[in-house]
Design a protein around this motif. Structure first.
Motif, PDB file in Angstrom:
ATOM      1  N   ALA A 143       0.867  -5.656   2.381  1.00  0.00           N
ATOM      2  CA  ALA A 143       0.859  -4.269   2.849  1.00  0.00           C
ATOM      3  C   ALA A 143      -0.141  -3.421   2.064  1.00  0.00           C
ATOM      4  N   TYR A 144      -0.547  -2.304   2.664  1.00  0.00           N
ATOM      5  CA  TYR A 144      -1.468  -1.366   2.024  1.00  0.00           C
ATOM      6  C   TYR A 144      -0.676  -0.293   1.287  1.00  0.00           C
ATOM      7  N   TYR A 145      -1.056  -0.045   0.035  1.00  0.00           N
ATOM      8  CA  TYR A 145      -0.395   0.981  -0.766  1.00  0.00           C
ATOM      9  C   TYR A 145      -1.402   2.085  -1.096  1.00  0.00           C
ATOM     10  N   PRO A 146      -1.290   3.255  -0.438  1.00  0.00           N
ATOM     11  CA  PRO A 146      -2.239   4.353  -0.667  1.00  0.00           C
ATOM     12  C   PRO A 146      -2.304   4.801  -2.125  1.00  0.00           C
ATOM     13  N   LEU A 147      -1.205   4.654  -2.862  1.00  0.00           N
ATOM     14  CA  LEU A 147      -1.160   5.124  -4.241  1.00  0.00           C
ATOM     15  C   LEU A 147      -2.191   4.420  -5.108  1.00  0.00           C
ATOM     16  N   ILE A 148      -2.411   3.136  -4.847  1.00  0.00           N
ATOM     17  CA  ILE A 148      -3.392   2.382  -5.622  1.00  0.00           C
ATOM     18  C   ILE A 148      -4.657   2.088  -4.813  1.00  0.00           C
ATOM     19  N   GLY A 149      -4.616   2.407  -3.512  1.00  0.00           N
ATOM     20  CA  GLY A 149      -5.771   2.187  -2.665  1.00  0.00           C
ATOM     21  C   GLY A 149      -6.102   0.729  -2.463  1.00  0.00           C
ATOM     22  N   GLU A 150      -5.095  -0.124  -2.475  1.00  0.00           N
ATOM     23  CA  GLU A 150      -5.312  -1.554  -2.337  1.00  0.00           C
ATOM     24  C   GLU A 150      -4.207  -2.197  -1.503  1.00  0.00           C
ATOM     25  N   PHE A 151      -4.496  -3.413  -1.038  1.00  0.00           N
ATOM     26  CA  PHE A 151      -3.498  -4.222  -0.367  1.00  0.00           C
ATOM     27  C   PHE A 151      -2.814  -5.124  -1.393  1.00  0.00           C
ATOM     28  N   THR A 152      -1.562  -5.409  -1.166  1.00  0.00           N
ATOM     29  CA  THR A 152      -0.846  -6.316  -2.052  1.00  0.00           C
ATOM     30  C   THR A 152      -1.164  -7.760  -1.681  1.00  0.00           C
ATOM     31  N   LYS A 153      -0.745  -8.664  -2.542  1.00  0.00           N
ATOM     32  CA  LYS A 153      -0.935 -10.084  -2.273  1.00  0.00           C
ATOM     33  C   LYS A 153       0.214 -10.586  -1.406  1.00  0.00           C
ATOM     34  N   ARG A 154      -0.107 -11.371  -0.407  1.00  0.00           N
ATOM     35  CA  ARG A 154       0.898 -11.899   0.510  1.00  0.00           C
ATOM     36  C   ARG A 154       1.472 -13.205  -0.022  1.00  0.00           C
ATOM     37  N   SER A 155       2.775 -13.419   0.222  1.00  0.00           N
ATOM     38  CA  SER A 155       3.428 -14.672  -0.153  1.00  0.00           C
ATOM     39  C   SER A 155       4.284 -15.147   1.017  1.00  0.00           C
ATOM     40  N   SER A 156       4.931 -16.281   0.845  1.00  0.00           N
ATOM     41  CA  SER A 156       5.762 -16.833   1.914  1.00  0.00           C
ATOM     42  C   SER A 156       6.994 -15.973   2.180  1.00  0.00           C
ATOM     43  N   SER A 157       7.319 -15.045   1.267  1.00  0.00           N
ATOM     44  CA  SER A 157       8.490 -14.178   1.452  1.00  0.00           C
ATOM     45  C   SER A 157       8.111 -12.750   1.847  1.00  0.00           C
ATOM     46  N   THR A 158       6.835 -12.500   2.109  1.00  0.00           N
ATOM     47  CA  THR A 158       6.390 -11.165   2.526  1.00  0.00           C
ATOM     48  C   THR A 158       6.957 -10.834   3.902  1.00  0.00           C
ATOM     49  N   THR A 159       7.582  -9.666   4.031  1.00  0.00           N
ATOM     50  CA  THR A 159       8.200  -9.275   5.299  1.00  0.00           C
ATOM     51  C   THR A 159       7.302  -8.364   6.136  1.00  0.00           C
ATOM     52  N   LEU A 207     -13.239  -0.922   1.940  1.00  0.00           N
ATOM     53  CA  LEU A 207     -13.827  -0.421   3.181  1.00  0.00           C
ATOM     54  C   LEU A 207     -12.782   0.085   4.164  1.00  0.00           C
ATOM     55  N   TYR A 208     -11.513  -0.043   3.808  1.00  0.00           N
ATOM     56  CA  TYR A 208     -10.425   0.366   4.695  1.00  0.00           C
ATOM     57  C   TYR A 208     -10.486   1.871   4.938  1.00  0.00           C
ATOM     58  N   PRO A 209     -10.391   2.309   6.207  1.00  0.00           N
ATOM     59  CA  PRO A 209     -10.595   3.728   6.523  1.00  0.00           C
ATOM     60  C   PRO A 209      -9.451   4.658   6.130  1.00  0.00           C
ATOM     61  N   LYS A 210      -8.252   4.107   5.890  1.00  0.00           N
ATOM     62  CA  LYS A 210      -7.143   4.991   5.520  1.00  0.00           C
ATOM     63  C   LYS A 210      -7.354   5.539   4.120  1.00  0.00           C
ATOM     64  N   LYS A 211      -6.956   6.788   3.936  1.00  0.00           N
ATOM     65  CA  LYS A 211      -7.205   7.465   2.677  1.00  0.00           C
ATOM     66  C   LYS A 211      -6.331   6.901   1.554  1.00  0.00           C
ATOM     67  N   SER A 212      -6.949   6.791   0.396  1.00  0.00           N
ATOM     68  CA  SER A 212      -6.222   6.392  -0.796  1.00  0.00           C
ATOM     69  C   SER A 212      -5.836   7.645  -1.575  1.00  0.00           C
ATOM     70  N   LEU A 213      -4.726   7.568  -2.304  1.00  0.00           N
ATOM     71  CA  LEU A 213      -4.295   8.688  -3.137  1.00  0.00           C
ATOM     72  C   LEU A 213      -4.935   8.629  -4.524  1.00  0.00           C
ATOM     73  N   ARG A 214      -5.729   7.580  -4.756  1.00  0.00           N
ATOM     74  CA  ARG A 214      -6.423   7.460  -6.035  1.00  0.00           C
ATOM     75  C   ARG A 214      -7.634   8.380  -6.055  1.00  0.00           C
ATOM     76  N   SER A 215      -7.692   9.258  -7.055  1.00  0.00           N
ATOM     77  CA  SER A 215      -8.807  10.208  -7.138  1.00  0.00           C
ATOM     78  C   SER A 215     -10.101   9.540  -7.604  1.00  0.00           C
ATOM     79  N   ASP A 216      -9.976   8.354  -8.247  1.00  0.00           N
ATOM     80  CA  ASP A 216     -11.161   7.697  -8.788  1.00  0.00           C
ATOM     81  C   ASP A 216     -11.703   6.613  -7.853  1.00  0.00           C
ATOM     82  N   ARG A 217     -11.182   6.540  -6.645  1.00  0.00           N
ATOM     83  CA  ARG A 217     -11.650   5.500  -5.729  1.00  0.00           C
ATOM     84  C   ARG A 217     -13.075   5.793  -5.271  1.00  0.00           C
ATOM     85  N   GLU A 218     -13.925   4.779  -5.347  1.00  0.00           N
ATOM     86  CA  GLU A 218     -15.318   4.955  -4.932  1.00  0.00           C
ATOM     87  C   GLU A 218     -15.418   5.024  -3.412  1.00  0.00           C
TER      88      GLU A 218
END
Length: 226
Positions: A143-159, A207-218
């Protein structure tokens, strides 16, 4: 970053376990990957009817769609309903769990099918090595987390369902990666982007178009613009 001269070399750089998972008589990793790419070209070219495509999708469902309901999700669900002030059973029955798991699996299948349809569409004109790079990346991203501006790592238990298909982002990724593979001149922004990582999760996150909440994101929004 190590220089490469072909799509097969790029895949070998990005997915070091790939060469060992390929059944081949060759000991050369690049030859093994090229054989695998040729095989996939043949397999996917034969999926020319809905029935055959459904069989292909079923293969990927069995491999990548969640198979069990993790206890952490059940606890999260209980806490979520409590926050909303709604009544939730303290203990879900096996039937309840089966229904919840079925809904999650169905959502994941639908979202994964969109990627399969997109990457199997000949109108995209992407080479097979790039399609493999994208697909192997997609099945490892959560999933995408705007707070860190990144996607998490997927595993076999990811819902979470698989990430949405952002065609413009994929096009931009191909523009950058193909330049890197072909040793073409990169723009300053493209060089900055590559320094952050050539793995799919890194490129897609930046490159993801959704806004991140990180102020230092390039900002890499100019990449791909003529």
């Amino acid at each position: 970053m190590k220089q490469v001269n072909s799509g097969a070399e790029f895949l070998n750089l990005m997915y070091k376990d790939m060469r060992d998972s390929i059944n081949s008589i060759s000991n050369n990793p690049i030859d093994r990957i090229n054989e695998y790419l040729d095989k996939l070209e043949r397999v996917h070219s034969k999926a020319d009817t809905k029935y055959k495509m459904d069989l292909l999708k079923g293969f990927y469902h069995d491999k990548y769609v969640i198979k069990f309901l993790p206890e952490s999700y059940i606890e999260y669900r209980k806490g979520y309903f409590r926050e909303l002030g709604l009544d939730e059973k303290e203990d879900l029955t096996d039937e309840d769990k089966s229904l919840v798991l079925g809904a999650i699996r169905n959502e994941q299948k639908i979202s994964l099918d969109k990627w399969i349809d997109y990457l199997c569409d000949d109108n995209n004109n992407y080479p097979m090595w790039f399609r493999i790079y994208i697909f192997k990346g997609v099945v490892k991203v959560g999933a995408y987390y705007p707070l860190i501006g990144e996607f998490t790592k997927r595993s076999s238990s990811t819902t979470d369902p698989f990430l949405e298909v952002e065609e413009e982002v994929i096009s931009k990724i191909y523009g950058v990666v193909s330049k890197y593979v072909n040793q073409d001149t990169l723009s300053n922004d493209e060089e900055r982007l590559i320094k952050r990582g050539l793995d799919f999760k890194s490129l897609y996150s930046n490159l993801y178009p959704k806004k991140s909440l990180r102020s230092d994101r390039e900002d890499f929004s100019s990449i791909g613009l003529k």
